[in-house]
Enzyme design. Structure first.
Site, PDB file in Angstrom:
ATOM      1  N   LYS A 147     -33.988  21.428  22.363  1.00  0.00           N
ATOM      2  CA  LYS A 147     -35.351  21.795  21.981  1.00  0.00           C
ATOM      3  C   LYS A 147     -36.320  20.866  22.720  1.00  0.00           C
ATOM      4  CE  LYS A 147     -38.270  22.168  17.914  1.00  0.00           C
ATOM      5  NZ  LYS A 147     -39.018  23.318  18.461  1.00  0.00           N
TER       6      LYS A 147
ATOM      7  N   ALA B  75     -43.358  30.134  15.496  1.00  0.00           N
ATOM      8  CA  ALA B  75     -44.351  29.110  15.811  1.00  0.00           C
ATOM      9  C   ALA B  75     -43.878  27.834  15.139  1.00  0.00           C
ATOM     10  CB  ALA B  75     -45.732  29.511  15.300  1.00  0.00           C
TER      11      ALA B  75
ATOM     12  N   ASN C 199     -41.346  22.553  30.154  1.00  0.00           N
ATOM     13  CA  ASN C 199     -41.929  23.606  29.325  1.00  0.00           C
ATOM     14  C   ASN C 199     -43.442  23.580  29.494  1.00  0.00           C
ATOM     15  OD1 ASN C 199     -42.833  25.307  27.329  1.00  0.00           O
ATOM     16  ND2 ASN C 199     -41.816  24.252  25.632  1.00  0.00           N
TER      17      ASN C 199
ATOM     18  N   CYS D 265     -45.349  26.885  26.285  1.00  0.00           N
ATOM     19  CA  CYS D 265     -45.308  27.130  24.840  1.00  0.00           C
ATOM     20  C   CYS D 265     -46.645  27.722  24.389  1.00  0.00           C
ATOM     21  CB  CYS D 265     -45.025  25.841  24.072  1.00  0.00           C
ATOM     22  SG  CYS D 265     -45.039  26.116  22.288  1.00  0.00           S
TER      23      CYS D 265
ATOM     24  N   ASN E 198     -40.697  32.322  28.737  1.00  0.00           N
ATOM     25  CA  ASN E 198     -40.905  31.762  27.410  1.00  0.00           C
ATOM     26  C   ASN E 198     -41.392  32.916  26.528  1.00  0.00           C
ATOM     27  OD1 ASN E 198     -41.520  30.043  25.179  1.00  0.00           O
ATOM     28  ND2 ASN E 198     -41.917  28.360  26.591  1.00  0.00           N
TER      29      ASN E 198
ATOM     30  N   GLY F  73     -34.899  36.175  27.734  1.00  0.00           N
ATOM     31  CA  GLY F  73     -35.767  37.116  27.020  1.00  0.00           C
ATOM     32  C   GLY F  73     -34.977  38.329  26.575  1.00  0.00           C
ATOM     33  N   GLY F  74     -34.493  38.274  25.336  1.00  0.00           N
ATOM     34  CA  GLY F  74     -33.834  39.432  24.740  1.00  0.00           C
ATOM     35  C   GLY F  74     -32.413  39.695  25.180  1.00  0.00           C
TER      36      GLY F  74
ATOM     37  N   SER G  49     -32.461  34.273  20.758  1.00  0.00           N
ATOM     38  CA  SER G  49     -32.611  35.192  19.617  1.00  0.00           C
ATOM     39  C   SER G  49     -31.331  35.938  19.290  1.00  0.00           C
ATOM     40  CB  SER G  49     -33.712  36.216  19.907  1.00  0.00           C
ATOM     41  OG  SER G  49     -34.918  35.571  20.208  1.00  0.00           O
TER      42      SER G  49
END
Lengths: 308, 269
Positions: A45, A70, A126, A129, A192, A246-247, A269
């Site tokens: 993270k 968030a 990053n 964000c 992101n 992403g997905g 995810s």
């Protein structure tokens, strides 16, 4: 023979599935757990120099086709985070990626320098964000000049290969990608979270996230992530390795990313949809696809959707 | 069916269990397993996980021990007011038929009260040891007795039941009732550590319900992962078998706060 190993920024990955930043990777032990579950590399993270508290909950929720989050770049500060990276380095058995964020360009450099002492295999910057706007202003990743300056500052302060993670929330991701590539990024990761978005609970008559707005991830954003990778690959002429995030939930989603131009995929995810075993499952599904379609390496698939 | 987005439910009834613990009942067929938890959302305030402490076909309940700003706020709510609920999450207890012992320390009695009711319905013989600091913090006694549970009480000050520790009662119980097959526990880790040792000595199975700071509740954020194995308390737990808990380096040593910083348990020990 089918070989699913791949390489990003000169670092070899036994398989192309990478634990994406912000999922599981709070501690060294959680990263090692993702690695035991089949991740080819693990990302911690995002960490910053100072400890930061999380937003009150809910910070993440699932909706029909994705997640909205968030969390607010919470963290225990650099010292504790470095101990976690060192633990992961010792026990994960796969490359460890340290994700960093900062409030100023200079601080990005300082953070990169400090975190390099923990000897991560790669550093991910990053600059994308979407959840801390009010504190940090516009994400650095929304302007090509600023994104390049941050990249240069980080590169100046570390010998560790650098991944720059881009936001999809821009008019033209291509110009940002070209700018960070020119500034010396070794790898680009896209995307992101998308948004921010919002979900309102109609009984409570209130946005459900404490932060009200949150970034979207999961299957809902996958076509956007694929398009971003496709555009970046085209703009950078395939000269810089890409991580497609992403997905990505199934092996076919990963293959789609390879064909768009990615050399590896970020998975986050999908842990919600297929649990922690998703890394091993996706690797197996990629292998099966490659066998059925006579591919012997990931490389053979990278960018093929661009060929005439 | 697991609820992903919080559904807003009206509090049907508030039961005052002690001066600082309330049970809130909701009309909703939750279908949780004993040991599972729900996230309770107070819009605009925060959201926290709570073990299910009561359940029947139509209703379920959670019990809130007022320790911090959130739990005090929750405990100020009355019947008719509303909260958001999502879940149930996590892995529950394995229900054993036969003779079992439950040991609840303080508000750790909450998930065990639900388990005790469910075990009694299955026809198991249940000894329930409640450990609390004083008479005011002894929870669920009438409800458990009504369900045919054999209740034992230990308080730190001796104001109710025996003066001493719940683990002292368990030690004697395991000696006198050899037929006890399984011990279930939830409470302070220093107590649960002693229970693991007692179960090892007496060759009993044991399941432990652990608490760690949680954010998502469904296994993705990594906040509640335990050292060094990295298992998620919200997903692989909160109930773990004792031999697994023995591999948790941080058990009875430290936990992490919201930012991930380590907090030492039992300082001075």
């Amino acid at each position: 023979m089918v070989d699913i190993s791949t390489s990003i920024g000169g670092i070899r990955l036994g398989n192309p599935t990478i634990l994406a930043s912000g999922f599981m990777g709070v501690t060294g032990a959680s990263m090692a757990y993702a690695a035991r579950s089949g991740a080819g590399a693990v990302t911690m993270k995002s960490l910053g120099l100072e400890p930061r508290k999380v937003h009150p909950c809910p910070v993440v929720l699932s909706f029909d086709k994705g997640l909205i989050n968030a969390v607010g770049l919470s963290g225990s500060g650099i010292e504790e985070s470095m101990a976690e990276i060192e633990f992961a380095k010792k026990h994960a058995g796969v490359p460890v990626i340290a994700s960093i964020f900062a409030g100023t360009k200079k601080e990005f450099g300082m953070t990169a320098k400090e975190v390099s002492k923990a000897k991560p295999d790669l550093i991910e910057v990053n600059i994308s964000c979407p959840n801390v706007h009010s504190e940090f202003g516009r994400p650095f990743g929304t302007d090509p000049k600023t994104a390049a300056e941050v990249t240069r500052e980080v590169k100046k302060n570390t010998k560790v290969p650098v991944i720059v993670k881009l936001t999809p929330n821009v008019v033209d991701i291509k110009e940002i990608a070209v700018a960070v590539a020119k500034a010396g990024a070794d790898v680009i990761n896209a995307i992101n979270t998308l948004g921010p978005g919002m979900i309102i609970n109609i009984t409570a008559k209130k946005p459900v996230l404490f932060n009200k707005r949150g970034g979207l991830s999961g299957p809902a954003v996958r076509p956007i992530a694929v398009r971003c990778i496709y555009d970046i690959y085209e703009a950078t002429k395939g000269k810089i390795p890409l991580i497609g995030t992403g997905g990505v939930t199934y092996g076919n989603d990963a293959v789609e990313m390879f064909m768009a131009g990615a050399s590896a995929v970020g998975i986050g995810s999908a842990i919600h949809y297929r649990d922690i075993g998703v890394f091993r499952k996706v690797s197996l599904e990629i292998t099966n696809f490659m066998k059925a379609n006579r591919y012997s390496s990931i490389k053979e698939m990278v960018g093929v959707a661009h060929e005439n | 069916m697991k609820i992903e987005q919080p559904i807003v439910l009206e509090i049907k009834k508030v039961i005052k269990e002690s001066s600082d613990t309330n049970t809130f009942l909701f009309d909703y067929p939750l279908r949780a397993r004993p040991g599972q938890f729900v996230s309770v959302w107070l819009p605009g305030v925060d959201e926290k996980p709570f073990s299910v402490s009561y359940q029947d076909e139509k209703r379920f309940g959670i019990s809130c021990f007022g320790v911090g700003p959130f739990s005090k706020k929750l405990n100020s709510l009355r019947a008719g007011e509303k909260v958001g609920i999502r879940g149930p999450y996590g892995k529950g207890f394995t229900s054993k038929r036969g003779h079992v012992a439950l040991v609840g320390g303080g508000c750790g009695a909450a998930p065990l009260a639900f388990l005790a009711n469910s075990l009694r319905k299955m026809g198991s013989k249940v000894d329930f040891i409640i450990g609390a600091k004083d008479i005011d913090h002894v929870l669920f006694v009438q409800r458990l007795k009504k369900a045919g549970v054999h209740v034992h009480i230990a308080t730190d000050d001796g104001s109710c039941g025996k003066k001493g520790f719940a683990t002292d009662i368990l030690k004697n119980l395991l000696k006198s009732k050899k037929e006890i097959k399984m011990v279930y526990t939830c409470g302070p880790e220093i107590m649960m550590k002693k229970i693991i040792d007692l179960c090892d000595m007496n060759k009993k199975n044991c399941e432990i319900s652990m608490e760690r700071y949680m954010k998502c509740g469904f296994g993705i954020c990594g906040q509640c992962c335990v050292d060094n194995v990295g298992l998620r308390v919200c997903k692989e737990g909160p109930v773990f078998e004792k031999n697994l808990v023995k591999r948790f380096f941080e058990f009875n040593k430290y936990k992490r706060d919201a930012s991930g910083k380590k907090i030492i348990l039992n300082p001075g020990c």
